[in-house]
Design an enzyme around this catalytic site. Structure first.
Site, short mmCIF file in Angstrom:
data_model
loop_
_atom_site.label_atom_id
_atom_site.label_comp_id
_atom_site.label_asym_id
_atom_site.label_seq_id
_atom_site.Cartn_x
_atom_site.Cartn_y
_atom_site.Cartn_z
N LYS A 164 0.83 -1.21 0.00
CA LYS A 164 0.00 0.00 0.00
C LYS A 164 0.86 1.25 0.00
CE LYS A 164 -1.79 1.53 4.06
NZ LYS A 164 -1.47 2.93 4.39
N ASN A 165 1.84 1.31 0.91
CA ASN A 165 2.58 2.55 1.11
C ASN A 165 3.63 2.80 0.03
OD1 ASN A 165 0.99 3.11 3.25
ND2 ASN A 165 2.47 2.50 4.82
N ARG A 221 -5.09 10.30 4.46
CA ARG A 221 -4.00 11.26 4.67
C ARG A 221 -2.98 11.22 3.54
NH1 ARG A 221 -3.35 13.73 9.23
NH2 ARG A 221 -1.18 14.04 8.69
N CYS A 271 -6.24 12.43 13.04
CA CYS A 271 -6.17 11.05 12.62
C CYS A 271 -6.25 10.16 13.85
CB CYS A 271 -4.84 10.85 11.90
SG CYS A 271 -4.41 9.17 11.56
N ARG A 277 -0.23 14.08 13.72
CA ARG A 277 0.31 13.98 12.36
C ARG A 277 0.32 15.29 11.57
NH1 ARG A 277 -1.78 8.51 9.60
NH2 ARG A 277 0.17 8.70 8.47
N ILE A 314 6.83 6.68 17.32
CA ILE A 314 6.52 7.40 16.08
C ILE A 314 5.24 8.23 16.21
CG2 ILE A 314 6.18 7.21 13.57
CD1 ILE A 314 8.92 6.19 14.45
N ARG A 324 -8.99 -0.64 4.00
CA ARG A 324 -8.16 0.46 3.49
C ARG A 324 -6.78 -0.06 3.11
NH1 ARG A 324 -6.88 4.94 7.21
NH2 ARG A 324 -5.45 5.10 5.47
N1 EPU Z 1 5.56 14.38 11.44
C1 EPU Z 1 5.58 15.70 11.80
N2 EPU Z 1 5.59 16.64 10.82
C2 EPU Z 1 5.57 16.29 9.50
C3 EPU Z 1 5.56 14.94 9.14
C4 EPU Z 1 5.55 13.98 10.14
O1 EPU Z 1 5.61 16.05 12.99
O2 EPU Z 1 5.56 17.19 8.65
C5 EPU Z 1 5.60 13.35 12.51
C6 EPU Z 1 4.34 12.48 12.50
O3 EPU Z 1 3.28 13.07 13.21
C7 EPU Z 1 4.86 11.22 13.14
C8 EPU Z 1 6.30 11.13 12.61
O4 EPU Z 1 6.64 12.45 12.22
O5 EPU Z 1 4.89 11.39 14.52
C9 EPU Z 1 6.52 10.19 11.45
O6 EPU Z 1 5.52 10.41 10.47
P1 EPU Z 1 5.73 10.17 8.92
O7 EPU Z 1 5.59 11.46 8.22
O8 EPU Z 1 6.95 9.36 8.66
O9 EPU Z 1 4.43 9.28 8.58
P2 EPU Z 1 3.59 9.38 7.27
O10 EPU Z 1 4.48 9.64 6.14
O11 EPU Z 1 2.41 10.25 7.49
C10 EPU Z 1 3.84 6.86 6.60
C11 EPU Z 1 2.91 5.71 6.34
C12 EPU Z 1 2.27 5.27 7.64
C13 EPU Z 1 3.39 4.86 8.60
C14 EPU Z 1 4.39 6.01 8.78
C15 EPU Z 1 5.58 5.66 9.65
C16 EPU Z 1 2.20 6.11 4.06
C17 EPU Z 1 1.13 6.47 3.12
N3 EPU Z 1 1.91 6.13 5.37
O12 EPU Z 1 3.03 7.89 7.17
O13 EPU Z 1 1.46 4.15 7.35
O14 EPU Z 1 2.86 4.49 9.84
O15 EPU Z 1 4.87 6.44 7.51
O16 EPU Z 1 6.27 4.59 9.13
O17 EPU Z 1 3.31 5.79 3.65
C18 EPU Z 1 -0.22 2.56 7.79
O18 EPU Z 1 0.08 2.02 6.71
O19 EPU Z 1 -0.98 2.02 8.64
C19 EPU Z 1 0.35 3.86 8.10
C20 EPU Z 1 -0.16 4.65 9.04
#
Ligand code: EPU
Length: 418
Positions: A23-24, A92, A116, A121, A326, A397
């Protein structure tokens, strides 16, 4: 009424199961279609609600998106740069259109994703990165409005790694003038998959999979046919299913090196894990041992496996802790697991788990994607009675045919509507 999943647990799972595309990885690869006019074909796209949502969003932006499994995207007629609230609020990952829209049109208007179930996030790191490339960013009426005639390569230092933030910046930098360095970038394999696809199209990205990624701007890309990588979280979920049911499951079509941290913890927990070039086999001959786990960015233990691993620990022989570093709110499954007889207490970002001899079936409610998977695992392990999981749209999802695949392994699991 939406579908419910019913499970009569207590049957050890046995056999082989094939993982679907990740998915990701699929979602950013689909968003990348905005960068490349012409027929761009993605193979091994999982059949998921998030994929359908991304198709809907891309369709709104003028990108055609046809097929299931093999998806043909064509952004030749893309004409809109506006990702509206109604489409973004359900997923998201819609934020992944921000970088490519800005790169393609010099302008993007994307709804802020909002809250979320697993944490606050924010997207501040995405925005700071785009600003470093010269984008002018305003937040108005719940929307991010980003503008830049042409982005200019720069050094972007992430204050902490972000997966979709790194992907957005890679896509934005592909057409930026000159060189971009992304420092303290996320290292997840899905980022490597995106960079490999873009490089096959003519982009010049080096260092994906490390914490410093260099992007040399180019002026155009040529569409390709690309196969989405296997889903490492789905693979890990089946390995744990073998553990909690004391079964023996072979997971086919995965990349074992993507699961190193998970395999290491599973072995410490008493599972035997064998591996081949593209398969893993897990069994649990001698009972489950308590081990402490802490989630971390890749190559650490993935947060997306935390809820599932908690079920294993709930059935272990002792006391363990699971620390979530995280996300700030990713423990919504805990009260539901406790209703099934687990002994778990929460202290800030740490779950303290006292292993119990068995779980018992109960009606439970799914709250997010990985929480849903943990409830399915708990239902498979529970003895006597039927576990009924409601709100399984969360599961749909992100897991392609989870219930069907588990039933092929011998699990007594089925869906009911109404
Ligand atoms: N964060 C910030 N500011 C930002 C971006 C992130 O504070 O601008 C924080 C987030 O709130 C979190 C941490 O940094 O505490 C890491 O978040 P990250 O941005 O890496 O997560 P993401 O990109 O929103 C992706 C996956 C998630 C997975 C996370 C961590 C996708 C589409 N989603 O989310 O997948 O948990 O990386 O590995 O790639 C899932 O598949 O169930 C899922 C939630």
């Amino acid at each position: 009424m939406p579908d419910r999943i019913l499970i009569e647990g207590g049957t050890p799972l046995h056999g082989e199961v094939a993982v679907s595309g990740a998915k990701n990885a699929a979602l950013p690869l689909m968003a990348a279609s905005l960068l490349v006019p012409g027929e761009y074909v993605l193979e091994n796209v999982p059949d998921l609600r998030d994929v359908t949502t991304m198709c809907g969003l891309l369709g709104h932006l003028g990108v055609s998106c046809d097929g299931r499994g093999t998806v043909t995207l064509d952004s030749t007629k893309a004409s809109s740069w506006d990702a509206p609230y109604d489409l973004v609020k359900t997923m998201r990952a819609s934020i992944l259109t921000l970088g490519p829209l800005l790169a393609r049109f010099g302008r993007a208007q994307v709804s802020q994703p909002g809250g979320c179930a697993i944490g606050t996030r924010p997207i501040n790191r995405h925005l700071a990165g785009l600003e470093a490339l010269g984008a002018n960013i305003r937040l108005e009426h719940g929307y991010v409005i980003a503008e830049a005639e042409r982005l200019v390569g720069a050094e972007v230092v992430f204050e902490a790694p972000t997966v979709t933030g790194t992907e957005n910046l890679i896509m934005a930098a592909v057409f930026a003038e000159g060189r971009t360095a992304l420092v303290n970038a996320a290292r997840e394999p899905e980022i490597v998959d995106l960079a490999d696809a873009l490089n096959a199209m003519g982009a010049r990205i080096a260092g994906a999979g490390t914490d410093v990624i260099h992007v040399e701007g180019v002026t155009s890309l040529t569409p390709v046919r690309y196969r989405v990588m296997p889903d490492r979280i789905e693979a890990g979920t089946y390995l744990i299913a073998a553990g909690v049911t004391r079964g023996n499951v072979t997971v086919k079509g995965c990349v074992p090196s993507h699961l190193r941290a998970v395999i290491e913890r599973l072995e410490k927990a008493g599972l035997t894990v064998e591996e081949g070039p593209d398969w893993l086999r897990a069994a649990c001959p001698d009972g489950i041992r308590a081990v402490d786990v802490r989630t971390d960015p890749y190559p650490g233990f993935p947060t997306d496996m935390q809820a599932q691993f908690m079920v294993l620990m709930a059935l272990s022989d002792g006391l363990s802790t699971l620390t979530e570093t995280i996300f700030d709110g990713r423990f919504m499954h805990v009260p539901e697991l406790c209703r099934m007889g687990a002994d778990i207490t929460l202290s800030d970002r740490r779950a303290i788990i006292r292993g119990v001899a068995g779980l018992s079936a109960a009606p439970v409610m799914a709250t997010d994607l990985r929480a849903s998977a943990s409830l399915v695992l708990a239902g498979l392990a529970a003895e006597e009675g039927i576990t009924e999981i409601s709100r399984v749209y969360h599961l749909d999802r992100g897991y392609d045919s989870l219930d069907r695949k588990l039933s092929l392994l011998g699990g007594k699991i089925w869906r009911a509507s109404g």
